[in-house]
Design an enzyme around this catalytic site. Structure first.
Site, short mmCIF file in Angstrom:
data_model
loop_
_atom_site.label_atom_id
_atom_site.label_comp_id
_atom_site.label_asym_id
_atom_site.label_seq_id
_atom_site.Cartn_x
_atom_site.Cartn_y
_atom_site.Cartn_z
N GLU A 1 11.42 -5.54 77.11
CA GLU A 1 10.06 -5.25 77.55
C GLU A 1 9.59 -3.91 77.01
O GLU A 1 8.45 -3.78 76.53
CB GLU A 1 9.97 -5.27 79.08
CG GLU A 1 8.54 -5.06 79.57
CD GLU A 1 8.45 -4.78 81.06
OE1 GLU A 1 7.69 -5.49 81.74
OE2 GLU A 1 9.12 -3.83 81.53
N TRP B 1 7.36 -11.98 81.53
CA TRP B 1 5.90 -11.99 81.58
C TRP B 1 5.33 -13.40 81.50
O TRP B 1 4.12 -13.58 81.49
CB TRP B 1 5.32 -11.11 80.46
CG TRP B 1 5.26 -9.67 80.85
CD1 TRP B 1 6.28 -8.75 80.83
CD2 TRP B 1 4.12 -8.96 81.34
NE1 TRP B 1 5.85 -7.53 81.27
CE2 TRP B 1 4.51 -7.62 81.59
CE3 TRP B 1 2.79 -9.32 81.59
CZ2 TRP B 1 3.64 -6.65 82.07
CZ3 TRP B 1 1.91 -8.35 82.07
CH2 TRP B 1 2.34 -7.04 82.31
N TYR C 1 -0.15 -2.85 79.13
CA TYR C 1 0.51 -1.57 78.86
C TYR C 1 0.58 -1.16 77.39
O TYR C 1 0.02 -0.14 76.99
CB TYR C 1 1.94 -1.61 79.42
CG TYR C 1 2.02 -1.78 80.90
CD1 TYR C 1 1.87 -0.70 81.78
CD2 TYR C 1 2.26 -3.05 81.45
CE1 TYR C 1 1.95 -0.87 83.14
CE2 TYR C 1 2.35 -3.22 82.82
CZ TYR C 1 2.19 -2.13 83.66
OH TYR C 1 2.27 -2.31 85.02
N CYS D 1 0.69 -1.39 87.00
CA CYS D 1 1.27 -0.79 88.20
C CYS D 1 1.72 0.64 87.90
O CYS D 1 1.43 1.56 88.65
CB CYS D 1 2.43 -1.62 88.72
SG CYS D 1 1.96 -3.26 89.29
N ARG E 1 1.13 3.13 90.88
CA ARG E 1 0.21 2.88 91.99
C ARG E 1 0.75 1.85 92.97
O ARG E 1 0.49 1.91 94.17
CB ARG E 1 -1.15 2.40 91.46
CG ARG E 1 -1.08 1.04 90.77
CD ARG E 1 -2.42 0.40 90.51
NE ARG E 1 -2.24 -0.90 89.87
CZ ARG E 1 -2.07 -2.05 90.53
NH1 ARG E 1 -2.08 -2.07 91.85
NH2 ARG E 1 -1.89 -3.18 89.87
N ASP F 1 6.90 -2.32 93.91
CA ASP F 1 7.72 -3.37 94.51
C ASP F 1 9.16 -2.85 94.53
O ASP F 1 9.87 -2.91 93.52
CB ASP F 1 7.59 -4.63 93.67
CG ASP F 1 8.50 -5.77 94.11
OD1 ASP F 1 9.35 -5.56 95.01
OD2 ASP F 1 8.38 -6.87 93.55
#
Length: 273
Positions: free
Chosen positions: A58, A80, A103, A155, A175, A178
């Site tokens: 990633e 993804w 991103y 995120c 922000r 998880d």
């Protein structure tokens, strides 16, 4: 990684239950910070198995600036896929497998109101080399004008480098956090990015500072978290990077290895999309 486990326990014991857009409630706290010194070892969670190969894939995909999940799949990761196929996104995708201006696209091709694109990551690395004391070594993924062009708004929204005494540190603001599935991945991913940028800038990696906004555990992860909290952490592993790589875009999967990684068995949990 004890601070991560302590934060899990704090959320379970003191967090507030809240609804979410996914339909699965969370228990959360707001505004926490964790700090990881690279000299202490690479911060890979040991109380369950970290999917390090997928993490590498990633990050390299982000660095490439791609929005095509098929390119990520070629690196061996399908994390993804669910976002690319999400009902709210798929009708807006430009092509099959597209996840929009997420991103890596923002890192490498940030688009301003005039349509001009900026390679934030390249400029930041150049500035670290030329003007290390600058307070402007920032890469931002939160482009408000393009949030509706993303399968998932970021995120981890921005990161900031800091140079002192020949050492490089990295602060990242997230922000939405998880804590069971995502945060261990994010800790290791940005620590890896810190090491990679430090190498290409001829600096020593020092500290990753993780600033967390909405810090939560999904209700359907409670049992998995409780199981994880019964496990004793192992010593942290070490990270190896191919020392011959001098440019951020030249890293490949085989150039990154986790050494002496001892861990407890995996703990599976569903991902909210």
């Amino acid at each position: 990684m004890q601070q991560y486990l302590d934060l899990l326990r704090e959320i379970l014991e003191k967090g507030v239950d809240r609804p979410t857009r996914t339909g699965i409630n969370t228990r959360s706290v707001f505004g926490r910070t964790m700090r990881f010194k690279m000299a202490d070892g690479f911060p890979a969670v040991t109380t369950k198995k970290l999917a390090f190969e997928s993490l590498k894939a990633e990050l390299l995909w982000f660095i490439s600036g791609s929005s095509d999940v098929k390119e990520l799949q070629k690196l061996g990761s399908r994390i993804w896929d669910a976002n690319a196929e999400a009902p709210y996104w798929k009708p807006r995708a430009k092509f099959e497998g597209d996840v929009g201006r997420i991103y890596g696209v923002q890192w490498r091709r940030w688009r301003g109101p005039d349509g001009k694109e900026t390679d934030q990551l390249k400029k930041t690395i150049e500035n670290i080399k030329k003007n290390p004391e600058s307070r402007r070594h920032i890469v931002n993924a939160w482009n408000p004008a393009e949030l509706d062009q993303m399968a998932l708004p970021p995120c981890h929204t921005f990161f900031h480098f800091y140079v002192a005494d020949g050492k490089l540190s990295l602060l990242m603001y997230q922000r939405s956090c998880d804590m069971f599935l995502g945060v261990p991945f994010n800790i290791a991913s940005y620590s890896l990015l810190l090491h990679m940028v430090a190498q290409v800038c001829n600096l020593q990696p020092d500290e990753f500072v993780h600033v967390l906004g909405d810090t939560h555990i999904y209700h359907n992860h409670f049992e998995q978290v409780k199981e994880q909290l019964t496990r004793k952490p192992f010593p942290l592993p070490q990270l190896w990077l191919n020392p011959d790589v001098k440019n951020i875009g030249d890293f490949r999967m085989d150039d990154i290895k986790l050494l002496n990684y001892q861990h407890h068995p995996p703990i599976k949990a569903p991902m909210a999309v």
